[in-house]
Design an enzyme around this catalytic site. Structure first.
Site, PDB file in Angstrom:
ATOM      1  N   HIS A 229       0.874  -1.309  -0.153  1.00  0.00           N
ATOM      2  CA  HIS A 229       0.016  -0.022   0.168  1.00  0.00           C
ATOM      3  C   HIS A 229       0.842   1.253   0.044  1.00  0.00           C
ATOM      4  O   HIS A 229       2.107   1.204   0.565  1.00  0.00           O
ATOM      5  CB  HIS A 229      -0.738  -0.141   1.216  1.00  0.00           C
ATOM      6  CG  HIS A 229      -2.092  -1.178   1.006  1.00  0.00           C
ATOM      7  ND1 HIS A 229      -2.935  -1.197   2.063  1.00  0.00           N
ATOM      8  CD2 HIS A 229      -2.339  -1.986   0.273  1.00  0.00           C
ATOM      9  CE1 HIS A 229      -3.752  -2.285   1.880  1.00  0.00           C
ATOM     10  NE2 HIS A 229      -3.381  -2.731   0.819  1.00  0.00           N
TER      11      HIS A 229
ATOM     12  N   GLU B 107       0.866   3.812   2.183  1.00  0.00           N
ATOM     13  CA  GLU B 107       1.623   4.091   3.110  1.00  0.00           C
ATOM     14  C   GLU B 107       2.724   3.304   3.490  1.00  0.00           C
ATOM     15  O   GLU B 107       3.726   3.829   3.979  1.00  0.00           O
ATOM     16  CB  GLU B 107       0.661   4.028   4.340  1.00  0.00           C
ATOM     17  CG  GLU B 107      -0.748   4.876   4.290  1.00  0.00           C
ATOM     18  CD  GLU B 107      -1.989   4.294   3.759  1.00  0.00           C
ATOM     19  OE1 GLU B 107      -3.204   4.520   4.071  1.00  0.00           O
ATOM     20  OE2 GLU B 107      -1.765   3.443   2.471  1.00  0.00           O
TER      21      GLU B 107
ATOM     22  N   ALA C 145     -17.094   6.234 -39.348  1.00  0.00           N
ATOM     23  CA  ALA C 145     -16.614   5.568 -40.641  1.00  0.00           C
ATOM     24  C   ALA C 145     -17.309   6.121 -41.647  1.00  0.00           C
ATOM     25  O   ALA C 145     -18.354   6.569 -41.850  1.00  0.00           O
ATOM     26  CB  ALA C 145     -16.831   3.835 -40.442  1.00  0.00           C
TER      27      ALA C 145
ATOM     28  N   TRP D 254      -7.274   5.651 -40.505  1.00  0.00           N
ATOM     29  CA  TRP D 254      -7.605   6.234 -39.441  1.00  0.00           C
ATOM     30  C   TRP D 254      -8.398   7.537 -39.142  1.00  0.00           C
ATOM     31  O   TRP D 254      -7.865   8.371 -40.080  1.00  0.00           O
ATOM     32  CB  TRP D 254      -6.451   6.373 -38.338  1.00  0.00           C
ATOM     33  CG  TRP D 254      -5.374   5.076 -38.284  1.00  0.00           C
ATOM     34  CD1 TRP D 254      -4.663   4.537 -38.989  1.00  0.00           C
ATOM     35  CD2 TRP D 254      -5.810   4.177 -37.191  1.00  0.00           C
ATOM     36  NE1 TRP D 254      -4.232   3.414 -38.569  1.00  0.00           N
ATOM     37  CE2 TRP D 254      -4.759   3.241 -37.557  1.00  0.00           C
ATOM     38  CE3 TRP D 254      -6.816   3.984 -36.353  1.00  0.00           C
ATOM     39  CZ2 TRP D 254      -4.808   1.916 -36.836  1.00  0.00           C
ATOM     40  CZ3 TRP D 254      -6.969   2.753 -35.663  1.00  0.00           C
ATOM     41  CH2 TRP D 254      -5.900   2.102 -35.462  1.00  0.00           C
TER      42      TRP D 254
ATOM     43  N   THR E  15     -17.562  -5.209 -32.921  1.00  0.00           N
ATOM     44  CA  THR E  15     -16.442  -4.542 -33.130  1.00  0.00           C
ATOM     45  C   THR E  15     -15.346  -5.647 -33.035  1.00  0.00           C
ATOM     46  O   THR E  15     -14.503  -5.454 -33.891  1.00  0.00           O
ATOM     47  CB  THR E  15     -16.044  -3.564 -31.838  1.00  0.00           C
ATOM     48  OG1 THR E  15     -17.086  -2.655 -31.709  1.00  0.00           O
ATOM     49  CG2 THR E  15     -14.601  -3.008 -31.971  1.00  0.00           C
TER      50      THR E  15
ATOM     51  N   LEU F 251      -6.724  -4.518 -28.580  1.00  0.00           N
ATOM     52  CA  LEU F 251      -7.137  -4.013 -27.001  1.00  0.00           C
ATOM     53  C   LEU F 251      -6.137  -3.667 -25.964  1.00  0.00           C
ATOM     54  O   LEU F 251      -6.347  -3.367 -25.040  1.00  0.00           O
ATOM     55  CB  LEU F 251      -8.253  -4.855 -26.528  1.00  0.00           C
ATOM     56  CG  LEU F 251      -9.780  -4.727 -27.469  1.00  0.00           C
ATOM     57  CD1 LEU F 251     -10.349  -5.784 -26.877  1.00  0.00           C
ATOM     58  CD2 LEU F 251     -10.089  -3.691 -27.865  1.00  0.00           C
TER      59      LEU F 251
ATOM     60  N   GLY G  11     -18.595  -1.040 -29.819  1.00  0.00           N
ATOM     61  CA  GLY G  11     -19.028  -0.077 -31.079  1.00  0.00           C
ATOM     62  C   GLY G  11     -20.350   0.914 -30.649  1.00  0.00           C
ATOM     63  O   GLY G  11     -20.621   1.122 -29.464  1.00  0.00           O
TER      64      GLY G  11
ATOM     65  N   LEU H 164     -23.355  -0.711 -28.422  1.00  0.00           N
ATOM     66  CA  LEU H 164     -22.747  -0.724 -27.192  1.00  0.00           C
ATOM     67  C   LEU H 164     -22.743   0.413 -26.395  1.00  0.00           C
ATOM     68  O   LEU H 164     -23.294   0.803 -25.383  1.00  0.00           O
ATOM     69  CB  LEU H 164     -21.578  -1.722 -27.148  1.00  0.00           C
ATOM     70  CG  LEU H 164     -21.121  -1.948 -25.597  1.00  0.00           C
ATOM     71  CD1 LEU H 164     -22.075  -2.682 -24.882  1.00  0.00           C
ATOM     72  CD2 LEU H 164     -19.502  -2.536 -25.564  1.00  0.00           C
TER      73      LEU H 164
END
Length: 364
Positions: free
Chosen positions: A53, A55, A165, A173, A199, A207, A297, A300
């Protein structure tokens, strides 16, 4: 110390705590600074995997100089015995004279107990310094404990007319290299990256975080009602980084899937026939996740917005127009009146190369 000095040292502790974002779940990403007089003698933040942690790390650095010093901690020190001894006890044993706490811990094992333990040991405790900033920094941890779900960030990268798109489906891109690199930093500070089955089928995404030298990767999550994409071709296989699949009750879960991923989570269907995203998020919280970045995508993203599950939106806008026949960044929200639209407050906006990044936060 003055209130201004307290705020300055707590701001540093908050900055240190951010280094743990995305790699310490289910623990909070805490920062700690130990000050002797006006000199900083110890710095710490929650380490990857959640331990040690903040601390403990700061106290080890400070050594004997922690005696009669002041500790600045972004979250109430823990008071329960778990995999490690309580941080409150470590601060007491080190001889800290004062502890400045930004915000109390909502975990029922801690909530107020850490502060009480310090006070009973004769340590002066000041609570509430930079509390608003600390609440923002720890909002994923708080959401998991108080709302039963992780904090959800929706990332969108669109043309300035809101398209992701062309009419033919070409999307690589839209934004420039600088914005795409920034997205990798965004992934790195979340526990998990989420996409839908559409997707996964269309883009075969990896990812993961690339180009930043990270060892610990975020969990990759694909939410697909039927698991109707090819497992062997999915770049997001478990040898790159952990992969979880969320699927509906009717999905055919084969041995191939079991060998390709680290977790298979069955999720019930909502009345509209799609995965119940509220239940999905609850399942992710039970697995320990505190923050999820949704990268696609459009359907979602719209479903998350309709369900009221989006806490933050990160919007990258590029300087090109794709027209009404291009693919919209969001699916249908079925809004008949403006007052039904989810509202967000603009937190920041800045240029990233030729593009613009806007950070928006949900208005309750």
């Amino acid at each position: 110390m003055s209130a201004a000095s307290d705020a300055r040292f707590m701001a540093l502790a908050l900055s240190l705590g951010q280094r743990g974002q995305g790699c310490v779940w289910p623990n909070p990403a805490v920062g700690c600074v130990i000050v002797k007089g006006t000199r900083i003698v110890g710095r710490g933040w929650t380490q990857p995997g959640g331990r040690p942690h903040a601390e403990a790390m700061a106290l080890e650095q400070a050594g004997v100089l922690a005696q009669q010093a002041t500790a600045f901690v972004t979250l109430e020190p823990c008071a329960h015995h778990g995999a490690t001894p309580p941080c409150a006890e470590a601060l007491i044993a080190a001889g800290i004279a004062r502890c400045v706490v930004a915000i109390t811990d909502p975990d029922p094992r801690v909530s107020g107990k850490g502060i009480t333990k310090l006070q009973e040991a004769g340590i002066e405790v000041s609570a509430g310094c930079q509390a608003k900033e600390a609440l923002v920094a720890h909002r994923g941890f708080f959401s998991r404990l108080q709302n039963g779900r992780p904090r959800v960030t929706l990332k969108l990268a669109t043309s300035f007319d809101g398209r992701i798109a062309t009419v033919s489906g070409e999307s690589q891109w839209i934004t420039g290299a600088d914005a795409r690199r920034d997205v990798h930093g965004l992934r790195a500070c979340h526990d998990a990256v989420l996409v839908g089955g559409g997707t996964a089928r269309a883009d075969n995404p990896s990812l993961n975080v690339r180009g930043l030298g990270l060892v610990r990767q975020p969990i990759r999550i694909v939410a697909s009602r039927h698991l109707d994409f090819d497992a062997p071709d999915l770049q997001a296989s478990r040898d790159v980084a952990p992969l979880w699949l969320c699927h509906g009750p009717q999905a055919r879960v084969s041995g191939v899937w079991q060998s390709q991923c680290d977790a298979l989570l069955q999720v019930p269907l909502a009345p509209d026939g799609q995965l119940d995203l509220a239940v999905l998020m609850q399942a992710l919280a039970k697995k320990g996740l505190t923050s999820v970045l949704c990268e696609g995508g459009g359907q979602l993203a719209a479903s998350l917005l309709r369900a009221g599950l989006v806490d933050d939106v990160i919007l990258y806008t590029a300087g090109l127009a794709l027209g009404a026949d291009g693919l919209a960044g969001l699916g249908d929200l079925a809004l008949s009146h403006l007052h039904m639209a989810p509202r967000f407050a603009l937190i920041s906006a800045r240029k990233i190369g030729p593009d613009i990044r806007q950070d928006w936060r949900h208005l309750p």
